[in-house]
Motif scaffolding. Structure first.
Motif, PDB file in Angstrom:
ATOM      1  N   THR A  55       0.867  -1.224   0.199  1.00  0.00           N
ATOM      2  CA  THR A  55      -0.082   0.077  -0.088  1.00  0.00           C
ATOM      3  C   THR A  55       1.066   1.050   0.065  1.00  0.00           C
ATOM      4  O   THR A  55       0.611   2.218  -0.831  1.00  0.00           O
ATOM      5  CB  THR A  55      -0.822   0.002   1.209  1.00  0.00           C
ATOM      6  N   ILE A  56       1.916   1.359   0.899  1.00  0.00           N
ATOM      7  CA  ILE A  56       2.935   2.265   0.789  1.00  0.00           C
ATOM      8  C   ILE A  56       3.574   2.555  -0.660  1.00  0.00           C
ATOM      9  O   ILE A  56       3.470   3.556  -1.155  1.00  0.00           O
ATOM     10  CB  ILE A  56       4.018   2.024   1.929  1.00  0.00           C
ATOM     11  N   ALA A  57       4.030   1.653  -1.192  1.00  0.00           N
ATOM     12  CA  ALA A  57       4.524   1.517  -2.580  1.00  0.00           C
ATOM     13  C   ALA A  57       3.521   2.194  -3.475  1.00  0.00           C
ATOM     14  O   ALA A  57       3.922   2.873  -4.464  1.00  0.00           O
ATOM     15  CB  ALA A  57       4.916   0.339  -2.930  1.00  0.00           C
ATOM     16  N   MET A  58       2.153   1.785  -3.585  1.00  0.00           N
ATOM     17  CA  MET A  58       1.153   2.500  -4.366  1.00  0.00           C
ATOM     18  C   MET A  58       0.803   4.108  -3.970  1.00  0.00           C
ATOM     19  O   MET A  58       0.653   4.593  -4.859  1.00  0.00           O
ATOM     20  CB  MET A  58      -0.199   1.890  -4.128  1.00  0.00           C
ATOM     21  N   HIS A  59       0.964   4.397  -2.721  1.00  0.00           N
ATOM     22  CA  HIS A  59       0.795   5.720  -2.379  1.00  0.00           C
ATOM     23  C   HIS A  59       2.003   6.654  -1.888  1.00  0.00           C
ATOM     24  O   HIS A  59       1.972   8.005  -1.892  1.00  0.00           O
ATOM     25  CB  HIS A  59      -0.133   5.756  -1.061  1.00  0.00           C
ATOM     26  N   ALA A  60       3.127   6.142  -2.055  1.00  0.00           N
ATOM     27  CA  ALA A  60       4.273   7.150  -1.829  1.00  0.00           C
ATOM     28  C   ALA A  60       4.651   8.133  -2.682  1.00  0.00           C
ATOM     29  O   ALA A  60       4.436   7.859  -3.749  1.00  0.00           O
ATOM     30  CB  ALA A  60       5.335   6.031  -1.507  1.00  0.00           C
ATOM     31  N   PRO A  61       5.105   9.392  -2.054  1.00  0.00           N
ATOM     32  CA  PRO A  61       5.399  10.223  -3.059  1.00  0.00           C
ATOM     33  C   PRO A  61       6.704   9.949  -3.791  1.00  0.00           C
ATOM     34  O   PRO A  61       7.608   9.019  -3.314  1.00  0.00           O
ATOM     35  CB  PRO A  61       5.841  11.698  -2.087  1.00  0.00           C
ATOM     36  N   ARG A  62       6.965  10.561  -5.078  1.00  0.00           N
ATOM     37  CA  ARG A  62       8.349  10.493  -5.795  1.00  0.00           C
ATOM     38  C   ARG A  62       9.262  11.199  -5.014  1.00  0.00           C
ATOM     39  O   ARG A  62      10.504  11.512  -5.525  1.00  0.00           O
ATOM     40  CB  ARG A  62       8.184  10.799  -7.423  1.00  0.00           C
ATOM     41  N   HIS A  63       9.193  12.120  -4.350  1.00  0.00           N
ATOM     42  CA  HIS A  63      10.063  13.154  -3.744  1.00  0.00           C
ATOM     43  C   HIS A  63      10.003  12.942  -2.284  1.00  0.00           C
ATOM     44  O   HIS A  63       9.248  12.336  -1.548  1.00  0.00           O
ATOM     45  CB  HIS A  63       9.369  14.670  -4.123  1.00  0.00           C
ATOM     46  N   ALA A  64      11.052  13.369  -1.663  1.00  0.00           N
ATOM     47  CA  ALA A  64      11.550  13.398  -0.221  1.00  0.00           C
ATOM     48  C   ALA A  64      10.355  14.254   0.701  1.00  0.00           C
ATOM     49  O   ALA A  64      10.901  15.331   1.270  1.00  0.00           O
ATOM     50  CB  ALA A  64      12.942  13.666   0.042  1.00  0.00           C
ATOM     51  N   ASP A  65       9.025  14.067   0.472  1.00  0.00           N
ATOM     52  CA  ASP A  65       8.341  14.966   1.374  1.00  0.00           C
ATOM     53  C   ASP A  65       7.573  13.784   2.413  1.00  0.00           C
ATOM     54  O   ASP A  65       6.818  13.126   2.021  1.00  0.00           O
ATOM     55  CB  ASP A  65       7.014  15.042   0.044  1.00  0.00           C
ATOM     56  N   ALA A  66       7.984  14.156   3.600  1.00  0.00           N
ATOM     57  CA  ALA A  66       7.685  13.350   4.620  1.00  0.00           C
ATOM     58  C   ALA A  66       6.171  13.281   5.192  1.00  0.00           C
ATOM     59  O   ALA A  66       5.611  12.443   5.606  1.00  0.00           O
ATOM     60  CB  ALA A  66       8.395  13.976   5.924  1.00  0.00           C
ATOM     61  N   GLN A  67       5.475  14.552   4.655  1.00  0.00           N
ATOM     62  CA  GLN A  67       3.985  14.762   4.949  1.00  0.00           C
ATOM     63  C   GLN A  67       3.425  13.551   3.883  1.00  0.00           C
ATOM     64  O   GLN A  67       2.343  13.051   4.711  1.00  0.00           O
ATOM     65  CB  GLN A  67       3.675  15.962   4.710  1.00  0.00           C
ATOM     66  N   ALA A  68       3.706  13.718   2.883  1.00  0.00           N
ATOM     67  CA  ALA A  68       3.046  12.949   1.679  1.00  0.00           C
ATOM     68  C   ALA A  68       3.425  11.237   2.229  1.00  0.00           C
ATOM     69  O   ALA A  68       2.600  10.525   1.775  1.00  0.00           O
ATOM     70  CB  ALA A  68       3.628  13.153   0.413  1.00  0.00           C
ATOM     71  N   LEU A  69       4.683  11.117   2.472  1.00  0.00           N
ATOM     72  CA  LEU A  69       4.986   9.779   2.934  1.00  0.00           C
ATOM     73  C   LEU A  69       4.188   9.441   4.265  1.00  0.00           C
ATOM     74  O   LEU A  69       3.841   8.088   4.347  1.00  0.00           O
ATOM     75  CB  LEU A  69       6.340   9.751   3.200  1.00  0.00           C
ATOM     76  N   GLY A  70       3.636  10.286   5.334  1.00  0.00           N
ATOM     77  CA  GLY A  70       3.059   9.933   6.338  1.00  0.00           C
ATOM     78  C   GLY A  70       1.687   9.590   5.956  1.00  0.00           C
ATOM     79  O   GLY A  70       1.092   8.540   6.422  1.00  0.00           O
ATOM     80  N   ARG A  71       1.102  10.337   4.812  1.00  0.00           N
ATOM     81  CA  ARG A  71      -0.236  10.109   4.325  1.00  0.00           C
ATOM     82  C   ARG A  71      -0.259   8.571   3.877  1.00  0.00           C
ATOM     83  O   ARG A  71      -1.111   7.735   3.768  1.00  0.00           O
ATOM     84  CB  ARG A  71      -0.771  11.003   3.235  1.00  0.00           C
ATOM     85  N   ALA A  72       0.803   8.103   3.280  1.00  0.00           N
ATOM     86  CA  ALA A  72       0.918   6.844   2.269  1.00  0.00           C
ATOM     87  C   ALA A  72       0.875   5.717   3.557  1.00  0.00           C
ATOM     88  O   ALA A  72       0.277   4.547   3.425  1.00  0.00           O
ATOM     89  CB  ALA A  72       2.283   6.732   1.561  1.00  0.00           C
ATOM     90  N   VAL A  73       1.582   5.973   4.724  1.00  0.00           N
ATOM     91  CA  VAL A  73       1.535   5.037   5.732  1.00  0.00           C
ATOM     92  C   VAL A  73       0.196   5.059   6.480  1.00  0.00           C
ATOM     93  O   VAL A  73      -0.364   3.732   6.954  1.00  0.00           O
ATOM     94  CB  VAL A  73       2.702   5.426   6.892  1.00  0.00           C
ATOM     95  N   ARG A  74      -0.745   6.343   6.656  1.00  0.00           N
ATOM     96  CA  ARG A  74      -1.917   6.182   6.875  1.00  0.00           C
ATOM     97  C   ARG A  74      -2.715   5.349   6.242  1.00  0.00           C
ATOM     98  O   ARG A  74      -3.628   4.600   6.571  1.00  0.00           O
ATOM     99  CB  ARG A  74      -2.446   7.632   7.214  1.00  0.00           C
ATOM    100  N   ALA A  75      -2.592   5.621   4.729  1.00  0.00           N
ATOM    101  CA  ALA A  75      -3.417   4.565   3.985  1.00  0.00           C
ATOM    102  C   ALA A  75      -3.171   3.223   4.145  1.00  0.00           C
ATOM    103  O   ALA A  75      -4.258   2.524   4.072  1.00  0.00           O
ATOM    104  CB  ALA A  75      -3.221   4.980   2.566  1.00  0.00           C
ATOM    105  N   ALA A  76      -1.949   2.961   4.474  1.00  0.00           N
ATOM    106  CA  ALA A  76      -1.580   1.360   4.787  1.00  0.00           C
ATOM    107  C   ALA A  76      -2.301   0.902   6.153  1.00  0.00           C
ATOM    108  O   ALA A  76      -2.612  -0.196   6.255  1.00  0.00           O
ATOM    109  CB  ALA A  76      -0.060   1.184   4.951  1.00  0.00           C
ATOM    110  N   ASN A  77      -2.403   1.791   7.135  1.00  0.00           N
ATOM    111  CA  ASN A  77      -3.051   1.446   8.263  1.00  0.00           C
ATOM    112  C   ASN A  77      -4.458   1.276   7.938  1.00  0.00           C
ATOM    113  O   ASN A  77      -4.956   0.260   8.463  1.00  0.00           O
ATOM    114  CB  ASN A  77      -3.005   2.682   9.293  1.00  0.00           C
TER     115      ASN A  77
END
Ligand code: MN
Length: 379
Positions: A55-77
């Motif tokens: 799920t994180i691989a599907m939603h992760a940002p292409r840039h080093a954006d911690a907020q966007a990466l955090g949203r991908a982790v919440r999607a995984a939750n």
């Protein structure tokens, strides 16, 4: 990012020497790197960790954006919760997640649970994440030591995980790494078996990242391999584009410096010209009369350097010699206002002489007709 080559990396996950199943999952999908340590037992832990990394691989940002990466982790939750509802895995399953996006020299990290991110920065191992675990809290409270935590009966209790709280939020980090730095993501099967000093020694002594990951897993197994062991090693390289970007920034700074120097020089030159202009003077034909000005005729860089001194005088230009009249059209430079005054005096005497001459002539002319009509002839 897609046009750049991925940084060198190595990874390995291992069942260890005690467990019957490997519930850890990892993904290496540059610029994304994830380690997840599943919980809940067979057909649950590995399901949760697998769902999380995918799920994180599907939603992760292409840039080093911690907020966007955090949203991908919440999607995984949410995905882990949904999976249980869909009959995948088992109720109560969960997973840790430590995810990183590496963009040039910037590393964004989102973390939940006790899987760690370390950075070897300028040759020193730094722990980036803080474990969400009971023993970590006890260490922070000063109730147990780091060494005691390794053998603590509740060392596997984690205080935050995917799949346990729908409102869960990850810890976020954005790090400025340096070229030559090395990132390590690992599950507690590694960090629980090896001291930070041992981890640092292996990361610093093995140049190849895959060999380093293998050596870390081997060392954890040699130390007992009590848990599943996962390691992802990413070498941070200042790629050519970053170096060029920095070079470009330096060029820009140099350009600004040179521009400031040039403007300062120009200002100094202008002040010099202005001072010179203040000290000089010129005479000019102004509406048919001579005028004295302080400054220079015309303008300098679009700026007039002119301060009228006398304004228009009563000296008619036409009373002066023809050559002077011509020069007065463009202005006649004077070394100083004082000498300009003296020149005006000379011109004034010219004008007076011319006036006298004119008066003399006109008086002669006025006399003549009188002579033509003798007084005697009048009745
Ligand atoms: Mn574990």
């Amino acid at each position: 990012m897609s046009d750049r080559s991925a940084p060198p990396s190595g990874s390995r996950t291992d069942i260890g020497r005690v467990r019957q199943h490997n519930e850890d999952s990892l993904i290496v999908a540059p610029p994304l790197y994830v380690v997840a340590d599943g919980m809940g037992g067979h057909e649950a832990g590995e399901v949760a960790s697998e769902i999380a990394v995918e799920t994180i691989a599907m939603h992760a940002p292409r840039h080093a954006d911690a907020q966007a990466l955090g949203r991908a982790v919440r999607a995984a939750n949410r995905a882990v919760f949904k999976a249980v509802g869909d009959g995948l895995g088992k109720s109560g399953m969960g997973t840790t997640v430590t995810a990183a996006v590496v963009e040039d020299l910037t590393v964004a990290i989102a973390q939940v649970g006790d899987s760690r991110a370390y950075l070897v920065h300028h040759g020193v191992l730094q722990r980036i994440t803080r474990d969400h675990s009971l023993v970590a809290e006890l260490i922070e409270q000063g109730r147990i030591t780091e060494a005691e935590a390794r053998y603590h009966p509740n060392r596997s209790i984690i205080t935050r995980a995917l799949g346990s709280d729908p409102a869960m939020h990850p810890d976020l980090f954005e790090i400025d790494a340096g070229p030559g730095d090395r990132l390590l993501l690992c599950s507690d099967g590694l960090s629980g078996m090896l001291e930070d000093e041992q981890i640092a020694a292996l990361l610093l002594s093995i140049p190849d990242p895959q060999e380093a990951a293998d050596a870390l897993v081997d060392a954890a197994n040699e130390a007992g391999g009590h848990d599943n062991i996962t390691a992802v090693v990413v070498d941070i390289v200042g790629d050519e584009q970053v170096v060029q970007k920095r070079r470009g920034r330096r060029t820009a700074v140099a350009t600004i410096a040179w521009t400031i120097a040039f403007v300062a020089l120009l200002a100094a030159a202008f002040m010099g010209v202005r001072a010179y202009a203040r000290s000089s003077a010129y005479l000019i034909d102004e509406n048919g009369h001579v005028a004295l000005h302080r400054g220079l005729p015309g303008s300098f860089l679009g700026l007039t350097l002119d301060w009228p001194v006398s304004g228009e005088t009563t000296i008619p230009v036409e009373s002066l010699p023809a050559s002077v009249q011509r020069k007065l059209k463009d202005g006649i430079r004077q070394p100083s206002v004082e000498s300009g005054m003296r020149t005006l005096d000379v011109y004034r005497s010219y004008a007076d002489d011319a006036q006298e001459e004119l008066l003399r002539r006109s008086s002669e002319e006025s006399v003549t007709p009188v002579e033509e009509v003798p007084v005697d002839a009048q009745p």
